[in-house]
Design a protein around this motif. Structure first.
Motif, PDB file in Angstrom:
ATOM      1  N   ASN A 128      22.061 -32.521  -2.549  1.00  0.00           N
ATOM      2  CA  ASN A 128      22.267 -31.248  -1.887  1.00  0.00           C
ATOM      3  C   ASN A 128      23.413 -30.573  -2.624  1.00  0.00           C
ATOM      4  OD1 ASN A 128      22.654 -29.086  -0.271  1.00  0.00           O
ATOM      5  ND2 ASN A 128      22.776 -30.215   1.642  1.00  0.00           N
ATOM      6  N   GLU A 174      22.766 -46.208   5.366  1.00  0.00           N
ATOM      7  CA  GLU A 174      23.885 -45.335   5.747  1.00  0.00           C
ATOM      8  C   GLU A 174      23.475 -43.869   5.746  1.00  0.00           C
ATOM      9  OE1 GLU A 174      27.330 -43.935   7.138  1.00  0.00           O
ATOM     10  OE2 GLU A 174      26.718 -46.032   7.103  1.00  0.00           O
ATOM     11  N   LEU A 175      22.688 -43.462   4.761  1.00  0.00           N
ATOM     12  CA  LEU A 175      22.216 -42.078   4.730  1.00  0.00           C
ATOM     13  C   LEU A 175      21.325 -41.771   5.925  1.00  0.00           C
ATOM     14  CD1 LEU A 175      21.495 -41.637   0.923  1.00  0.00           C
ATOM     15  CD2 LEU A 175      23.308 -40.530   2.260  1.00  0.00           C
ATOM     16  N   GLU A 176      20.510 -42.718   6.323  1.00  0.00           N
ATOM     17  CA  GLU A 176      19.657 -42.525   7.505  1.00  0.00           C
ATOM     18  C   GLU A 176      20.504 -42.474   8.771  1.00  0.00           C
ATOM     19  OE1 GLU A 176      16.555 -42.079  10.153  1.00  0.00           O
ATOM     20  OE2 GLU A 176      16.599 -41.741   7.995  1.00  0.00           O
ATOM     21  N   ARG A 177      21.447 -43.393   8.881  1.00  0.00           N
ATOM     22  CA  ARG A 177      22.299 -43.474  10.072  1.00  0.00           C
ATOM     23  C   ARG A 177      23.107 -42.189  10.268  1.00  0.00           C
ATOM     24  NH1 ARG A 177      27.161 -44.157  11.803  1.00  0.00           N
ATOM     25  NH2 ARG A 177      28.138 -44.248   9.768  1.00  0.00           N
ATOM     26  N   SER A 178      23.639 -41.676   9.166  1.00  0.00           N
ATOM     27  CA  SER A 178      24.508 -40.500   9.269  1.00  0.00           C
ATOM     28  C   SER A 178      23.771 -39.184   8.993  1.00  0.00           C
ATOM     29  CB  SER A 178      25.677 -40.644   8.297  1.00  0.00           C
ATOM     30  OG  SER A 178      25.219 -40.703   6.965  1.00  0.00           O
ATOM     31  N   ARG A 179      22.476 -39.279   8.751  1.00  0.00           N
ATOM     32  CA  ARG A 179      21.652 -38.097   8.439  1.00  0.00           C
ATOM     33  C   ARG A 179      22.152 -37.371   7.206  1.00  0.00           C
ATOM     34  NH1 ARG A 179      17.745 -39.926  11.062  1.00  0.00           N
ATOM     35  NH2 ARG A 179      17.735 -39.712  13.293  1.00  0.00           N
ATOM     36  N   GLY A 180      22.595 -38.153   6.209  1.00  0.00           N
ATOM     37  CA  GLY A 180      23.126 -37.601   4.968  1.00  0.00           C
ATOM     38  C   GLY A 180      24.633 -37.741   4.954  1.00  0.00           C
ATOM     39  N   TYR A 185      26.262 -28.547  -0.974  1.00  0.00           N
ATOM     40  CA  TYR A 185      27.021 -29.180   0.112  1.00  0.00           C
ATOM     41  C   TYR A 185      28.260 -29.842  -0.444  1.00  0.00           C
ATOM     42  CZ  TYR A 185      27.989 -32.093   4.179  1.00  0.00           C
ATOM     43  OH  TYR A 185      28.575 -32.677   5.263  1.00  0.00           O
TER      44      TYR A 185
END
Length: 67
Positions: free
Chosen positions: A63, A24-30, A66
Motif C-alpha cells: 500500500n 499478523e497481517l490478517e490479525r491486524s488487517r494490515g 500508506y
C-alpha cells in the motif's frame, strides 16, 4: 486448499517467517513495516525478504500511499 496446488503451501513453509507475517497481517488487517518489525521482533532484512516473497506469490500487496 481446494483447487490449489500443494506446491503453494510447500513454498510458504520454505521461508521461516511467511506464516507468522501472514498471521499478523490478517490479525491486524494490515500493518506498517515498522509495526511488523516490532510485533514480530524481526530484523529488517528478514522482514524485507519475507514480504518480497509474499508479494511475489500474490499473497500480500503493498500500500504505497500508506505511512
Amino acid at each position: 486448499m481446494s483447487g490449489q496446488k500443494p506446491e503453494i503451501l510447500e513454498s510458504l513453509l520454505k521461508r521461516r517467517w511467511n506464516m507468522a507475517v501472514l498471521a499478523e497481517l490478517e490479525r491486524s488487517r494490515g500493518a506498517k513495516f515498522v509495526t511488523l518489525l516490532k510485533r514480530l521482533k524481526l530484523g529488517r532484512a528478514s522482514l524485507t525478504v519475507t514480504l518480497r516473497d509474499l508479494v511475489t506469490k500474490g499473497l500480500v500487496r503493498r500500500n504505497a500511499g500508506y505511512g
